[in-house]
Design a protein around this motif. Sequence first.
Motif, PDB file in Angstrom:
ATOM      1  N   GLY A   1      27.642  15.452  12.025  1.00 48.00           N
ATOM      2  CA  GLY A   1      28.487  14.267  12.105  1.00 48.00           C
ATOM      3  C   GLY A   1      29.959  14.616  12.195  1.00 48.00           C
ATOM      4  O   GLY A   1      30.711  14.006  12.964  1.00 48.00           O
ATOM      5  N   ILE A   2      30.389  15.594  11.405  1.00 43.79           N
ATOM      6  CA  ILE A   2      31.798  15.995  11.442  1.00 43.79           C
ATOM      7  C   ILE A   2      32.167  16.569  12.808  1.00 43.79           C
ATOM      8  O   ILE A   2      33.220  16.259  13.376  1.00 43.79           O
ATOM      9  CB  ILE A   2      32.073  17.023  10.325  1.00 43.79           C
ATOM     10  CG1 ILE A   2      31.929  16.362   8.949  1.00 43.79           C
ATOM     11  CG2 ILE A   2      33.473  17.622  10.484  1.00 43.79           C
ATOM     12  CD1 ILE A   2      31.966  17.329   7.790  1.00 43.79           C
ATOM     13  N   MET A   3      31.298  17.398  13.359  1.00 43.85           N
ATOM     14  CA  MET A   3      31.585  18.002  14.659  1.00 43.85           C
ATOM     15  C   MET A   3      31.559  16.975  15.783  1.00 43.85           C
ATOM     16  O   MET A   3      32.237  17.150  16.804  1.00 43.85           O
ATOM     17  CB  MET A   3      30.594  19.129  14.942  1.00 43.85           C
ATOM     18  CG  MET A   3      30.721  20.308  13.999  1.00 43.85           C
ATOM     19  SD  MET A   3      32.406  20.976  13.890  1.00 43.85           S
ATOM     20  CE  MET A   3      32.656  21.530  15.576  1.00 43.85           C
ATOM     21  N   ASN A   4      30.782  15.901  15.642  1.00 42.89           N
ATOM     22  CA  ASN A   4      30.828  14.830  16.636  1.00 42.89           C
ATOM     23  C   ASN A   4      32.240  14.297  16.785  1.00 42.89           C
ATOM     24  O   ASN A   4      32.730  14.042  17.896  1.00 42.89           O
ATOM     25  CB  ASN A   4      29.906  13.683  16.214  1.00 42.89           C
ATOM     26  CG  ASN A   4      28.442  13.956  16.497  1.00 42.89           C
ATOM     27  OD1 ASN A   4      27.588  13.175  16.105  1.00 42.89           O
ATOM     28  ND2 ASN A   4      28.133  15.049  17.165  1.00 42.89           N
ATOM     29  N   VAL A   5      32.909  14.108  15.650  1.00 43.17           N
ATOM     30  CA  VAL A   5      34.271  13.568  15.672  1.00 43.17           C
ATOM     31  C   VAL A   5      35.239  14.573  16.281  1.00 43.17           C
ATOM     32  O   VAL A   5      36.079  14.227  17.129  1.00 43.17           O
ATOM     33  CB  VAL A   5      34.708  13.177  14.249  1.00 43.17           C
ATOM     34  CG1 VAL A   5      36.147  12.665  14.261  1.00 43.17           C
ATOM     35  CG2 VAL A   5      33.775  12.126  13.663  1.00 43.17           C
ATOM     36  N   LEU A   6      35.153  15.817  15.868  1.00 44.12           N
ATOM     37  CA  LEU A   6      36.069  16.838  16.385  1.00 44.12           C
ATOM     38  C   LEU A   6      35.860  17.088  17.871  1.00 44.12           C
ATOM     39  O   LEU A   6      36.802  17.421  18.597  1.00 44.12           O
ATOM     40  CB  LEU A   6      35.878  18.146  15.613  1.00 44.12           C
ATOM     41  CG  LEU A   6      36.201  18.101  14.116  1.00 44.12           C
ATOM     42  CD1 LEU A   6      35.942  19.458  13.471  1.00 44.12           C
ATOM     43  CD2 LEU A   6      37.649  17.665  13.903  1.00 44.12           C
TER      44      LEU A   6
ATOM     45  N   PHE B   1      28.860  19.661  18.174  1.00 40.45           N
ATOM     46  CA  PHE B   1      30.018  19.769  19.061  1.00 40.45           C
ATOM     47  C   PHE B   1      29.646  19.421  20.501  1.00 40.45           C
ATOM     48  O   PHE B   1      30.471  18.920  21.264  1.00 40.45           O
ATOM     49  CB  PHE B   1      30.571  21.195  18.985  1.00 40.45           C
ATOM     50  CG  PHE B   1      31.906  21.367  19.647  1.00 40.45           C
ATOM     51  CD1 PHE B   1      33.039  20.744  19.142  1.00 40.45           C
ATOM     52  CD2 PHE B   1      32.050  22.164  20.775  1.00 40.45           C
ATOM     53  CE1 PHE B   1      34.272  20.902  19.751  1.00 40.45           C
ATOM     54  CE2 PHE B   1      33.282  22.329  21.394  1.00 40.45           C
ATOM     55  CZ  PHE B   1      34.396  21.693  20.869  1.00 40.45           C
ATOM     56  N   ALA B   2      28.397  19.668  20.884  1.00 36.65           N
ATOM     57  CA  ALA B   2      27.978  19.435  22.270  1.00 36.65           C
ATOM     58  C   ALA B   2      27.519  18.003  22.528  1.00 36.65           C
ATOM     59  O   ALA B   2      27.588  17.526  23.669  1.00 36.65           O
ATOM     60  CB  ALA B   2      26.843  20.404  22.636  1.00 36.65           C
ATOM     61  N   ILE B   3      27.039  17.301  21.502  1.00 31.61           N
ATOM     62  CA  ILE B   3      26.406  16.004  21.714  1.00 31.61           C
ATOM     63  C   ILE B   3      27.334  14.964  22.346  1.00 31.61           C
ATOM     64  O   ILE B   3      26.955  14.299  23.321  1.00 31.61           O
ATOM     65  CB  ILE B   3      25.802  15.482  20.393  1.00 31.61           C
ATOM     66  CG1 ILE B   3      24.530  16.276  20.064  1.00 31.61           C
ATOM     67  CG2 ILE B   3      25.475  13.994  20.472  1.00 31.61           C
ATOM     68  CD1 ILE B   3      23.969  16.001  18.695  1.00 31.61           C
ATOM     69  N   PRO B   4      28.560  14.751  21.857  1.00 29.54           N
ATOM     70  CA  PRO B   4      29.413  13.754  22.511  1.00 29.54           C
ATOM     71  C   PRO B   4      29.718  14.093  23.972  1.00 29.54           C
ATOM     72  O   PRO B   4      29.773  13.202  24.823  1.00 29.54           O
ATOM     73  CB  PRO B   4      30.690  13.772  21.662  1.00 29.54           C
ATOM     74  CG  PRO B   4      30.245  14.275  20.334  1.00 29.54           C
ATOM     75  CD  PRO B   4      29.186  15.288  20.632  1.00 29.54           C
TER      76      PRO B   4
ATOM     77  N   ALA C   1      34.553   6.801  20.740  1.00 22.01           N
ATOM     78  CA  ALA C   1      34.439   6.201  19.424  1.00 22.01           C
ATOM     79  C   ALA C   1      32.998   5.962  19.044  1.00 22.01           C
ATOM     80  O   ALA C   1      32.649   5.869  17.867  1.00 22.01           O
ATOM     81  CB  ALA C   1      35.208   4.885  19.387  1.00 22.01           C
ATOM     82  N   ASP C   2      32.149   5.892  20.039  1.00 25.26           N
ATOM     83  CA  ASP C   2      30.729   5.587  19.810  1.00 25.26           C
ATOM     84  C   ASP C   2      29.870   6.827  19.634  1.00 25.26           C
ATOM     85  O   ASP C   2      28.685   6.719  19.337  1.00 25.26           O
ATOM     86  CB  ASP C   2      30.211   4.777  21.013  1.00 25.26           C
ATOM     87  CG  ASP C   2      28.775   4.331  20.824  1.00 25.26           C
ATOM     88  OD1 ASP C   2      28.424   3.959  19.690  1.00 25.26           O
ATOM     89  OD2 ASP C   2      28.014   4.360  21.796  1.00 25.26           O
ATOM     90  N   GLN C   3      30.450   7.996  19.751  1.00 31.39           N
ATOM     91  CA  GLN C   3      29.605   9.182  19.833  1.00 31.39           C
ATOM     92  C   GLN C   3      29.062   9.657  18.500  1.00 31.39           C
ATOM     93  O   GLN C   3      28.120  10.434  18.460  1.00 31.39           O
ATOM     94  CB  GLN C   3      30.356  10.326  20.518  1.00 31.39           C
ATOM     95  CG  GLN C   3      30.672  10.046  21.955  1.00 31.39           C
ATOM     96  CD  GLN C   3      29.518   9.423  22.657  1.00 31.39           C
ATOM     97  OE1 GLN C   3      28.418   9.965  22.647  1.00 31.39           O
ATOM     98  NE2 GLN C   3      29.717   8.266  23.261  1.00 31.39           N
ATOM     99  N   VAL C   4      29.645   9.230  17.388  1.00 33.42           N
ATOM    100  CA  VAL C   4      29.117   9.660  16.108  1.00 33.42           C
ATOM    101  C   VAL C   4      27.674   9.229  15.969  1.00 33.42           C
ATOM    102  O   VAL C   4      26.845   9.948  15.422  1.00 33.42           O
ATOM    103  CB  VAL C   4      29.964   9.072  14.959  1.00 33.42           C
ATOM    104  CG1 VAL C   4      29.407   9.500  13.613  1.00 33.42           C
ATOM    105  CG2 VAL C   4      31.400   9.551  15.083  1.00 33.42           C
ATOM    106  N   MET C   5      27.352   8.057  16.500  1.00 32.73           N
ATOM    107  CA  MET C   5      25.969   7.570  16.463  1.00 32.73           C
ATOM    108  C   MET C   5      25.020   8.520  17.130  1.00 32.73           C
ATOM    109  O   MET C   5      23.899   8.730  16.674  1.00 32.73           O
ATOM    110  CB  MET C   5      25.901   6.199  17.137  1.00 32.73           C
ATOM    111  CG  MET C   5      24.494   5.593  17.253  1.00 32.73           C
ATOM    112  SD  MET C   5      23.612   6.124  18.745  1.00 32.73           S
ATOM    113  CE  MET C   5      24.586   5.312  20.007  1.00 32.73           C
TER     114      MET C   5
END
Length: 455
Positions: free
Chosen positions: A303-308, A361-364, A449-453
């Motif tokens: 989750g943290i890496m999604n934001v970064l 880190f790759a998902i978003p 903004a939606d990528q954390v999901m």
Amino acid sequence: MLLLTLAIGFVMAMIDVTAVNTALSAIAIDLEVPLSGLVWVVDGYTLTFAALLLAGGALADRYGARRAYQGGLAVFVLGSVLCALAPGGGALVAARLLQGCGAALFMPSSLALLMHAVDDERQRARMFGLWSALVSAAATVGPLAGGLLVETFGWRSIFWLNLPLGVAGIVLTGWRAPAPPSHPRSLGLISHGLGAGALASLAFVLIDGPELGWTAPPVLAALATAMLLGVLLVRRERRAAQPVLPRALYGSAPFRAALVTGLMINVATFGQLFVVSLLMQQGHGIGALGTGLAILPMTAAAGIMNVLSGRAIAAYGTRMPLLAGLGGGAAAALLLTGAAAQTPPWLVVMGGTLLFVALGFAIPAMTATVMGAGGKALANSAGAALNANRQVGALLGVALAGTILHAVPDWGLRLALVYGAIAAGLACAWLAVWHGVRQPAAAPAALLADQVMEG
């Protein structure tokens, strides 16, 4: 209140998926479920969810997003109650299949309701960010909540939890959520049926093949059925006037590379969660709460890496985060192949956390690539295809892990084979991105903004 209402479905699903892993040993003991049965407990939900996700989006368009959301919550709650009351492994798997049907209905419609509820672009982006944070928090605390519930009230409590949440979601949706107009469209029921049948047959081969024998008549029949239905689906989609997946997406190299990435990321994510959960409980005798605590840093790191990752996408486009995340994930998986039966659990957890850091880190970037390939005109179809593809990856990851655990008794060799397969899959995804995603592309602010999901 609207934000909370529309996040309830995702929150239930996220907690349910992660909490079930902490309850596997308790379910096995209480209901006398073998390893293949445990795989079905996890994959039964994923099977119907993946097979019906695209159909859920079409139903939301045809009959209205609010009706689809409320109906999906009702089906999910009914499935949860049946899970909690299940007298045996077969009944539990059947109820998990019903849960997946409900999730396939409410997940595509929740974001559509939020889109129609807010007209201002800036406010909408803020709402998406807050909504995503709620879902990410649920995914992070899911293992810990599951461990606490299992050790305090028993494994059935993780399903009873969905009853008050789901009922509240149904009532609040009728009170607070708008009712967007419906858009009649072809449901493509035959195509969806062919896809669901092929996926179910393949799941049977992968899950029950190790126990029944790969040459057993039921296994060979299921394999032949999966191949036949898959061929029929491809032929029908090529000839259909309105295929389930628009033809414009087929020719996009970035879209194809992102689909491979999504598949392999979920193979790695859910395969690791399944193996680590059983390693902690059966290999080291750690209870459900300890297992939840072990999984917690993995989900939190993702989750943290999604934001970064959003910042990296804005600065460099999607290619660099994809290559870095997939390469780092493959390296972490290779590192974990050296784990042995005597390796301290905390070292395995540390390596698993590194794997989740890389994949987070790759998902978003993966999602941004898919949505960029679809554009505004095909955004819904592209997003639905990605999510359905990722659920197939989750199903395959758990089935692959279960096959290896069934065939190999030694935990050291088990870990080597599982993480070796994960490393090979992520390397294939890295190659697909290297050849398919040539031009970096930044994602829209609302999408980021939606990528954390997505984590």
